[in-house]
Scaffold this active site. Structure first.
Site, PDB file in Angstrom:
ATOM      1  N   ASP A  25      59.177  69.211  67.447  1.00 50.99           N
ATOM      2  CA  ASP A  25      58.808  69.291  66.032  1.00 50.99           C
ATOM      3  C   ASP A  25      59.442  68.161  65.229  1.00 50.99           C
ATOM      4  O   ASP A  25      58.821  67.613  64.306  1.00 50.99           O
ATOM      5  CB  ASP A  25      59.185  70.657  65.448  1.00 50.99           C
ATOM      6  CG  ASP A  25      60.673  70.972  65.535  1.00 50.99           C
ATOM      7  OD1 ASP A  25      61.356  70.430  66.429  1.00 50.99           O
ATOM      8  OD2 ASP A  25      61.157  71.776  64.710  1.00 50.99           O
ATOM      9  N   ASP A  49      51.882  73.391  66.575  1.00 47.57           N
ATOM     10  CA  ASP A  49      53.332  73.288  66.476  1.00 47.57           C
ATOM     11  C   ASP A  49      53.882  74.706  66.546  1.00 47.57           C
ATOM     12  O   ASP A  49      53.625  75.530  65.664  1.00 47.57           O
ATOM     13  CB  ASP A  49      53.763  72.619  65.176  1.00 47.57           C
ATOM     14  CG  ASP A  49      55.272  72.658  65.007  1.00 47.57           C
ATOM     15  OD1 ASP A  49      55.976  72.094  65.867  1.00 47.57           O
ATOM     16  OD2 ASP A  49      55.749  73.265  64.037  1.00 47.57           O
ATOM     17  N   ILE A  50      54.623  75.005  67.612  1.00 45.81           N
ATOM     18  CA  ILE A  50      55.144  76.354  67.839  1.00 45.81           C
ATOM     19  C   ILE A  50      56.564  76.435  67.293  1.00 45.81           C
ATOM     20  O   ILE A  50      57.490  75.808  67.815  1.00 45.81           O
ATOM     21  CB  ILE A  50      55.140  76.708  69.338  1.00 45.81           C
ATOM     22  CG1 ILE A  50      53.731  76.564  69.920  1.00 45.81           C
ATOM     23  CG2 ILE A  50      55.666  78.128  69.558  1.00 45.81           C
ATOM     24  CD1 ILE A  50      53.672  76.726  71.432  1.00 45.81           C
ATOM     25  N   ASP A  57      62.369  70.047  56.975  1.00 46.28           N
ATOM     26  CA  ASP A  57      61.475  71.053  57.556  1.00 46.28           C
ATOM     27  C   ASP A  57      62.143  72.412  57.366  1.00 46.28           C
ATOM     28  O   ASP A  57      63.152  72.720  58.006  1.00 46.28           O
ATOM     29  CB  ASP A  57      61.240  70.763  59.042  1.00 46.28           C
ATOM     30  CG  ASP A  57      60.140  71.639  59.639  1.00 46.28           C
ATOM     31  OD1 ASP A  57      59.750  72.637  58.994  1.00 46.28           O
ATOM     32  OD2 ASP A  57      59.678  71.341  60.753  1.00 46.28           O
TER      33      ASP A  57
END
Length: 275
Positions: free
Chosen positions: A112, A6-7, A132
């Site tokens: 994401d 996950d970037i 998040d």
């Protein structure tokens, strides 16, 4: 086993996910927009060596990203390491996530957010509010029927602090720890109070409003036990475990929710992704 990443704008979370969902060595590395694909490959290979994983044994790889100019570099790096084409969430991959946002599809939502929502649907009771906390803080909702219905975006604590420091001459840099008192008696503690309790308070306020809006909307279908459940609240992201203890709501912390979601999505698409 697959290689998943996950970037994010600040960090990349990297993990090796087995078919049973077990994640080996979830590790963070810095998101560096100047690195080349080969530099990323060298760095990730060192990480895989440290956790005892051979990239060539991977069945494939899957990426979610909010940093387009890094996505392609990491994709190439994964291909160098595994010998297989890396896949990116949102590029003709069926996430299985239902979406109710006026015609918007899952492919049009940031990877994401999709991965986190799939993780919530797969591993938690619904409805769910997903927080998040990173460079930006997102708060999104999956309703009781497992349908993604939207959310909010606000600056993350680090971004808020950076903005404050950039426009003030005398304020010092601080770490992310809470002061002993909310009403603080010196500048450093006053800044910590504002960032830590302010971030927690903002989350509490949004959660309150979400809960009210969910309750006042159309009544959802009852669950198996005939009850309309209160939402479970799940936090992930680099600062989830730092900020949420100061919230007044009960919040579960799942640091690897996005990787779990990527694992579920891979299994859903296994037949088409393995080549």
């Amino acid at each position: 086993m697959i290689l998943a990443a996950d970037i994010g704008n600040t960090h990349i979370e990297l993990g090796c996910i087995a078919q049973d969902g077990t994640i080996t060595g979830p590790i963070q590395l810095s998101t560096d927009r100047t690195e080349t694909a080969f530099e990323y490959a060298a760095e990730i290979r060192q990480i895989l060596d440290l956790i005892g994983v051979d990239g060539k044994q991977m069945e494939g790889s899957l990426i979610s990203s909010v940093v387009p100019n890094v996505t392609e570099k990491v994709k190439q790096a994964f291909q160098i390491l595994t010998g297989r084409e890396a896949r990116v969430l949102g590029q003709n991959i069926d996430s299985g996530l239902k979406v109710d946002m006026g015609g918007i599809t899952a492919d049009q939502i940031a990877g994401d957010l999709v991965a986190a929502a799939v993780g919530a649907v797969s591993f938690y009771p619904l409805p769910a509010i997903i927080i998040d906390i990173g460079t930006a803080t997102t708060v999104t909702v999956v309703n009781q029927q497992g349908c993604y219905i939207g959310g909010s975006i606000m600056p993350g604590p680090g971004t808020a602090l950076k903005g404050m420091l950039s426009d003030t001459a005398l304020l010092p840099d601080i770490d992310f720890t809470a002061p002993a008192r909310v009403i603080s008696r010196d500048t450093v503690d006053a800044m910590k109070s504002g960032i830590m309790f302010g971030s927690a308070g903002a989350l509490d306020g949004i959660i309150d409003r979400y809960t009210e809006e969910l309750a006042s909307g159309e009544k959802p279908e009852a669950s198996d036990d005939g009850q309309n459940r209160k939402p479970v609240i799940i936090a992930t992201g680099g600062m989830g475990k730092i900020i949420t203890p100061f919230c007044r709501h009960s919040i579960l912390v799942d640091e690897h929710l996005l990787l779990k979601g990527l694992g579920v999505i891979w299994e859903r698409n296994r037949s088409s992704l393995e080549d």
